[in-house]
Write a protein that holds these residues in place. Structure first.
Motif, mmCIF file in Angstrom:
data_model
loop_
_atom_site.group_PDB
_atom_site.id
_atom_site.type_symbol
_atom_site.label_atom_id
_atom_site.label_comp_id
_atom_site.label_asym_id
_atom_site.label_seq_id
_atom_site.Cartn_x
_atom_site.Cartn_y
_atom_site.Cartn_z
ATOM 1 N N ARG A 72 -22.243 -41.471 -11.174
ATOM 2 C CA ARG A 72 -21.799 -42.391 -12.228
ATOM 3 C C ARG A 72 -22.968 -43.254 -12.712
ATOM 4 O O ARG A 72 -23.122 -43.491 -13.911
ATOM 5 N N ILE A 73 -23.782 -43.702 -11.774
ATOM 6 C CA ILE A 73 -24.940 -44.517 -12.144
ATOM 7 C C ILE A 73 -25.887 -43.728 -13.043
ATOM 8 O O ILE A 73 -26.353 -44.215 -14.067
ATOM 9 N N ARG A 74 -26.168 -42.483 -12.674
ATOM 10 C CA ARG A 74 -27.061 -41.657 -13.483
ATOM 11 C C ARG A 74 -26.462 -41.386 -14.856
ATOM 12 O O ARG A 74 -27.184 -41.252 -15.840
ATOM 13 N N GLY A 104 -33.954 -37.723 -11.474
ATOM 14 C CA GLY A 104 -33.578 -39.068 -11.063
ATOM 15 C C GLY A 104 -32.717 -39.131 -9.830
ATOM 16 O O GLY A 104 -32.163 -40.185 -9.514
ATOM 17 N N MET A 105 -32.621 -38.029 -9.092
ATOM 18 C CA MET A 105 -31.776 -37.975 -7.896
ATOM 19 C C MET A 105 -32.612 -37.716 -6.639
ATOM 20 O O MET A 105 -33.574 -36.947 -6.661
ATOM 21 N N GLY A 106 -32.191 -38.335 -5.543
ATOM 22 C CA GLY A 106 -32.846 -38.104 -4.264
ATOM 23 C C GLY A 106 -31.820 -38.016 -3.149
ATOM 24 O O GLY A 106 -30.730 -38.599 -3.246
ATOM 25 N N TYR A 107 -32.157 -37.281 -2.098
ATOM 26 C CA TYR A 107 -31.266 -37.128 -0.946
ATOM 27 C C TYR A 107 -32.158 -37.126 0.296
ATOM 28 O O TYR A 107 -32.944 -36.210 0.494
ATOM 29 N N LEU A 108 -32.061 -38.171 1.094
ATOM 30 C CA LEU A 108 -32.867 -38.294 2.299
ATOM 31 C C LEU A 108 -31.986 -38.456 3.525
ATOM 32 O O LEU A 108 -30.891 -39.019 3.443
#
Length: 220
Positions: A72-74, A104-108
């Motif tokens: 939603r933010i993106r 614009g997305m990341g997954y750590l």
């Protein structure tokens, strides 16, 4: 200018600990710390941060609230990048996060939080519209798709190069990580893109995002 960050986590100790770490990082301005998705969305709307760092599992169901909030933010705030944190590699959540694109997305994994250089690198990358994925997440995604489509034609070494490249590393770092020569890395990357049918781009991060978008799209 300092990187403006909002952090969200429902666990008080985690929230305070990570906030304390980020507050000590030069070049990072922690503008808000919140405890649930509603507070996160309100904070982003009010403060327009460069990047958001959020846990995946938050109230009320403690399942995928962080993923839903990130998407939603993106969608509503294109200038804000999002890095989600997970305790484990959860392939379904990773696919859900990337289902509408990787920019614009990341997954750590949460274990990376202790490596401030890595965490700041990820936050900076997503704030620029790039991707930042944990190497273990990339490996899981590639393994999931390895038996289908063009990925079937990649050699084991090419998959290794692709997995490291997809985390945002440049050729020199890939070579160091995999104990290869720069020339060998260039050769493998060229082969990977040829097999995947992707247009050659000089800008590495754009190529990384193209690969991840392609792999994700194959997952449906």
């Amino acid at each position: 200018m300092a990187l403006r960050v909002v952090f969200a986590d429902d666990n008080y100790l985690v929230r305070e600990g990570v906030a304390a770490l980020l507050s000590e990082v030069e070049g990072v301005d922690l503008v808000d710390v919140v405890a649930d998705p509603d507070e996160l969305l309100a904070s982003v709307a009010a403060r327009s941060p460069d990047a958001v760092l959020t846990d995946i599992r938050m109230p009320p169901t403690h399942t995928d609230e962080g993923i839903v909030a990130a998407k939603r933010i993106r969608s509503e705030h294109a200038g804000t990048g999002v890095v989600v944190l997970s305790q484990y590699v959860e392939e379904d959540y990773a696919f859900a996060l990337l289902s509408e694109g990787v920019a614009g997305m990341g997954y750590l994994l949460k274990e990376r939080v202790g490596d401030l250089d890595e965490l700041v690198r990820a936050l900076t990358a997503v704030s620029r519209g790039e991707s930042a994925l944990d190497p273990l997440v990339v490996e899981a995604l590639l393994a999931r798709r390895a038996g289908e489509g063009p990925l079937l034609g990649l050699t084991d070494r090419e998959r290794e190069v692709l997995a490291v490249m997809a985390t945002g590393r440049n050729n020199a770092t890939i070579a160091k990580t995999l104990y290869m020569s720069d020339r060998a890395v260039e050769k493998h990357i060229g082969s990977v893109f040829q097999k995947l049918g992707l247009v050659d781009e000089r800008e590495t991060n754009r190529r990384v995002m193209a690969v991840l978008a392609y792999v994700e799209a194959r997952g449906g």
